[in-house]
Design a protein around this motif. Structure first.
Motif, mmCIF file in Angstrom:
data_model
loop_
_atom_site.group_PDB
_atom_site.id
_atom_site.type_symbol
_atom_site.label_atom_id
_atom_site.label_comp_id
_atom_site.label_asym_id
_atom_site.label_seq_id
_atom_site.Cartn_x
_atom_site.Cartn_y
_atom_site.Cartn_z
ATOM 1 N N GLU A 28 0.818 -1.212 0.000
ATOM 2 C CA GLU A 28 0.000 0.000 0.000
ATOM 3 C C GLU A 28 0.854 1.264 0.000
ATOM 4 N N GLY A 29 2.163 1.091 0.078
ATOM 5 C CA GLY A 29 3.038 2.256 0.167
ATOM 6 C C GLY A 29 3.141 2.816 1.570
ATOM 7 N N ALA A 30 2.724 2.019 2.554
ATOM 8 C CA ALA A 30 2.798 2.434 3.956
ATOM 9 C C ALA A 30 3.900 1.663 4.666
ATOM 10 N N GLN A 31 4.482 2.269 5.693
ATOM 11 C CA GLN A 31 5.440 1.541 6.505
ATOM 12 C C GLN A 31 4.749 0.343 7.153
ATOM 13 N N LEU A 32 5.503 -0.719 7.344
ATOM 14 C CA LEU A 32 4.918 -1.948 7.866
ATOM 15 C C LEU A 32 4.218 -1.719 9.202
ATOM 16 N N SER A 33 3.011 -2.252 9.321
ATOM 17 C CA SER A 33 2.286 -2.179 10.580
ATOM 18 C C SER A 33 2.832 -3.241 11.537
ATOM 19 N N LEU A 34 2.228 -3.320 12.711
ATOM 20 C CA LEU A 34 2.831 -4.109 13.793
ATOM 21 C C LEU A 34 2.987 -5.591 13.467
ATOM 22 N N GLU A 35 1.934 -6.242 12.998
ATOM 23 C CA GLU A 35 2.017 -7.682 12.769
ATOM 24 C C GLU A 35 2.958 -8.028 11.612
ATOM 25 N N THR A 62 -18.827 12.202 5.750
ATOM 26 C CA THR A 62 -18.294 12.811 6.965
ATOM 27 C C THR A 62 -16.771 12.862 6.869
ATOM 28 N N PRO A 63 -16.181 14.067 6.985
ATOM 29 C CA PRO A 63 -14.718 14.142 6.933
ATOM 30 C C PRO A 63 -14.074 13.522 8.162
ATOM 31 N N VAL A 64 -12.966 12.837 7.936
ATOM 32 C CA VAL A 64 -12.263 12.164 9.029
ATOM 33 C C VAL A 64 -10.805 12.626 9.041
ATOM 34 N N MET A 65 -10.349 13.019 10.204
ATOM 35 C CA MET A 65 -8.961 13.438 10.389
ATOM 36 C C MET A 65 -8.296 12.501 11.383
ATOM 37 N N PHE A 66 -7.031 12.146 11.121
ATOM 38 C CA PHE A 66 -6.265 11.296 12.024
ATOM 39 C C PHE A 66 -5.073 12.063 12.579
ATOM 40 N N THR A 126 -11.880 19.896 13.626
ATOM 41 C CA THR A 126 -12.593 18.851 12.879
ATOM 42 C C THR A 126 -14.033 18.724 13.345
ATOM 43 N N LYS A 127 -14.237 18.694 14.654
ATOM 44 C CA LYS A 127 -15.592 18.563 15.194
ATOM 45 C C LYS A 127 -16.449 19.777 14.833
ATOM 46 N N HIS A 128 -15.857 20.963 14.820
ATOM 47 C CA HIS A 128 -16.586 22.179 14.447
ATOM 48 C C HIS A 128 -17.141 22.071 13.034
ATOM 49 N N HIS A 129 -16.421 21.390 12.152
ATOM 50 C CA HIS A 129 -16.852 21.244 10.765
ATOM 51 C C HIS A 129 -17.673 19.960 10.550
ATOM 52 N N GLY A 130 -18.117 19.349 11.634
ATOM 53 C CA GLY A 130 -18.956 18.169 11.520
ATOM 54 C C GLY A 130 -18.198 16.899 11.211
ATOM 55 N N GLY A 131 -16.894 16.912 11.433
ATOM 56 C CA GLY A 131 -16.068 15.756 11.129
ATOM 57 C C GLY A 131 -15.732 14.923 12.343
ATOM 58 N N ILE A 132 -14.963 13.883 12.097
ATOM 59 C CA ILE A 132 -14.532 12.956 13.143
ATOM 60 C C ILE A 132 -13.011 13.022 13.261
ATOM 61 N N ALA A 133 -12.513 13.153 14.489
ATOM 62 C CA ALA A 133 -11.077 13.138 14.755
ATOM 63 C C ALA A 133 -10.739 11.862 15.501
ATOM 64 N N GLN A 134 -9.765 11.126 14.992
ATOM 65 C CA GLN A 134 -9.377 9.871 15.623
ATOM 66 C C GLN A 134 -7.895 9.900 15.981
ATOM 67 N N ASP A 135 -7.579 9.374 17.161
ATOM 68 C CA ASP A 135 -6.199 9.280 17.626
ATOM 69 C C ASP A 135 -5.582 7.939 17.243
ATOM 70 N N VAL A 136 -4.290 7.957 16.965
ATOM 71 C CA VAL A 136 -3.518 6.736 16.737
ATOM 72 C C VAL A 136 -2.220 6.840 17.521
ATOM 73 N N LEU A 137 -1.514 5.723 17.636
ATOM 74 C CA LEU A 137 -0.190 5.749 18.256
ATOM 75 C C LEU A 137 0.784 6.546 17.394
ATOM 76 N N THR A 138 1.897 6.946 17.979
ATOM 77 C CA THR A 138 2.922 7.658 17.236
ATOM 78 C C THR A 138 3.518 6.749 16.160
ATOM 79 N N GLY A 139 3.652 7.279 14.971
ATOM 80 C CA GLY A 139 4.117 6.515 13.824
ATOM 81 C C GLY A 139 3.093 6.636 12.704
ATOM 82 N N PHE A 140 3.514 7.147 11.558
ATOM 83 C CA PHE A 140 2.561 7.433 10.489
ATOM 84 C C PHE A 140 1.959 6.164 9.892
ATOM 85 N N LYS A 141 2.582 5.023 10.156
ATOM 86 C CA LYS A 141 2.014 3.770 9.654
ATOM 87 C C LYS A 141 0.632 3.526 10.227
ATOM 88 N N PHE A 142 0.367 4.040 11.442
ATOM 89 C CA PHE A 142 -0.943 3.860 12.049
ATOM 90 C C PHE A 142 -1.994 4.727 11.356
#
Length: 572
Positions: free
Chosen positions: A159-166, A343-347, A360-376
């Motif tokens: 996918e062009g992403a850094q390898l995920s955990l597994e 619905t716009p989604v920001m990570f 994000t919430k002000h614009h009706g979107g969803i904000a989601q947290d991930v661990l540090t590392g852009f692969k997430f």
């Protein structure tokens, strides 16, 4: 691992590379122990370490071992994966081109074709190339913003992403199964070319990337405003693609910091090639003042991170933090891009400012947290591909990395440079700077302020100090901070959140990680994590105040209270 046995194996190896042998013979026992006490490991950014002899160093033998592990990993995925091949790129660091070719030499033994760029290329282009060429994997030889004595080996999935955990765990198992790094077979370059196992890449991928880059413009009318941009690649890879990208956007006045423009593995004209550091902007600021520029931009050597300096009060340049820049880009996208019926989604990462979540919430979107590392973040983007009700709009982290459009699946400073130039032009037409818009955001959402404190702890003793410090803070259920009440402690090893007042426990639905985060009742927070790419322990701080002065006061109290605890564990 017994470092004495491991070092003796290298010292007695007859065919050891002459340069490595010379270095090895000059090392004392302390240096030998650090170079041989364990195999170099994969962190959040892959395999990264100092150049030199040893199993815990970057050299042709550890690169071959990693490449062999990758070959075995691809073979396990089946014939189709082998036929897809691997694309490899490198930055201008010492031995980068050598390491890139070594990867091809190892893969070729397994009948896996390598697509190899003839010259240096940025990390985001490597991510794009994996997707464009439909390869089974990608490898980027880089140490990003580390000092000159470092290099690295980053692996990307299909996918062009850094390898995920597994998958990263599976790859590591393959690498660890290779006990003798000297026994890894290689093919010569001539044999690879003759057997069509090595394909040299020139401009095709670049042109395809630039075509996609041309599509990220949100407000084409904004570029009717004339702007002056100063750019420095900090001796890295971004020069050509940033210049072409800004030119096709319509920027007519682009000036380079010429001393820092040529690729240079020693980074001669910058103390540290990291746009997070203020010193990286010294030459850019001087040039910007001389020519009355509107904005200054700097990318790290592999061009996945960008720093930006903007006019403050129409006068001096002020360097934006990664949190501030990310909030500005996010606000611009959500305000100006047409998003219908989804619905716009920001990570963002758990150590990134909460300002972006509020926007994000002000614009009706969803904000989601991930661990540090852009692969997430890349994993989350992948999960949205088949979701017709939600749309990825932006992903970012506090460490100057962001992604505007998902044709790349890693941080992309080149995309950021384009959107920043458009933003500067848009606000200039309104007689505003980026800093003026930031002040408006603070007035609307609250004065968010963040800071980072890093402890550089090298070697075996440093590793012990990091472990001791993390253990100490992990057990601070009654952490005292003047004027603040502790609300909860999040331990990402146990994946539990402990609510202090009620003594309740909640599950954390993110992967296991060596991270501890303290949250206070007023919204302030502090997070500790060892770096995955450098010998550092990082302390992240975040507060929200009613005014800039209120935020600064809160931040000072929080930092002083937390860092004063370090004396109890002997860390400095």
């Amino acid at each position: 691992m017994d470092w004495k046995i491991a070092s003796q194996k290298w010292l007695t190896y007859e065919n050891l590379d002459p340069n490595l042998k010379q270095q090895l013979n000059q090392m004392d026992s302390t240096e030998l122990e650090e170079a041989f006490h364990e195999h170099i490991t994969f962190g959040t950014g892959g395999m990264r370490g100092k150049l030199g002899p040893g199993i815990n160093r970057m050299n042709i033998y550890t690169v071959r071992r990693a490449a062999k592990g990758l070959a075995l990993h691809i073979e396990q995925q089946g014939t189709d994966a082998k036929q897809q091949g691997v694309v490899v790129a490198h930055d201008p660091r010492h031995q980068s081109s050598t390491f890139a070719l070594e990867v091809a030499k190892v893969l070729g033994v397994h009948g896996i074709k390598t697509y190899l760029f003839k010259d240096i290329r940025p990390t985001p282009l490597l991510s794009f190339a994996v997707r464009y060429l439909s390869t089974a994997a990608g490898v980027m030889i880089t140490a990003s913003h580390n000092p000159p004595e470092y290099n690295g080996f980053k692996v990307y999935n299909e996918e062009g992403a850094q390898l995920s955990l597994e998958p990263s765990k599976q790859l590591l198992e393959k690498v660890n199964s290779i006990e003798n790094e000297f026994a890894v077979d290689v093919l010569e370059q001539s044999d690879l070319e003759q057997q069509n196992l090595l394909v040299w890449l020139e401009d095709e991928v670049d042109n395809a990337y630039l075509n996609e880059l041309n599509k990220i413009t949100i407000n084409k009318n904004a570029m009717e405003e004339d702007i002056s941009v100063v750019f420095t690649p900090l001796h890295g890879t971004a020069s050509q693609l940033v210049e072409k990208g800004l030119t096709q956007l319509g920027v007519q006045h682009l000036s380079f910091v010429e001393e820092q423009r040529p690729p240079d593995p020693d980074f001669t004209h910058v103390e540290l090639p990291n746009p997070e550091e203020a010193q990286a902007f010294e030459k850019a600021i001087k040039l910007g003042e001389d020519i009355n520029a509107d904005v200054l931009m700097a990318t790290d050597p592999d061009a996945d991170r960008i720093g930006v300096a903007t006019r403050h009060n129409q006068e001096q340049f002020s360097i934006l933090t990664g949190n501030q820049l990310g909030a500005l880009i996010l606000d611009y996208i959500l305000t100006h891009r047409t998003i219908r019926d989804v619905t716009p989604v920001m990570f963002k990462t758990i150590v990134t400012s909460e300002l972006g979540a509020d926007i994000t919430k002000h614009h009706g979107g969803i904000a989601q947290d991930v661990l540090t590392g852009f692969k997430f973040i890349a994993e989350k983007i992948k999960n949205l591909e088949k979701d017709s009700k939600h749309q990825f709009v932006f992903g970012y982290e506090e460490s100057y990395g962001c992604l505007v459009e998902d044709f790349v699946r890693d941080k992309d400073a080149i995309q950021a440079a384009i959107i920043v130039a458009e933003m500067v032009a848009y606000y200039k037409a309104k007689n505003m700077t980026l800093y003026d818009r930031l002040e408006e955001l603070y007035e609307q959402y609250g004065y968010y302020l963040e800071d980072l404190h890093s402890l550089k702890l090298e070697g075996l003793e440093g590793m012990k100090q990091i472990d001791d410090t993390m253990t100490y803070f992990r057990n601070q259920n009654a952490l005292q901070v003047d004027g603040l009440s502790l609300h909860s402690i999040e331990d990402y090893v146990s994946r539990k959140k402990h609510i202090i007042q009620s003594n309740d426990t909640e599950s954390i639905h993110l992967p296991k990680a060596n991270v501890v985060k303290f949250k206070f009742t007023d919204g302030s927070w502090c997070c500790l994590r060892p770096s995955g790419t450098e010998p550092k322990l990082k302390f992240y701080f975040g507060v929200k105040g009613k005014t800039a002065e209120d935020s600064q006061r809160k931040l000072s109290i929080l930092k002083e209270s937390i860092l004063s605890q370090l004396n109890k564990v002997g860390a400095k």
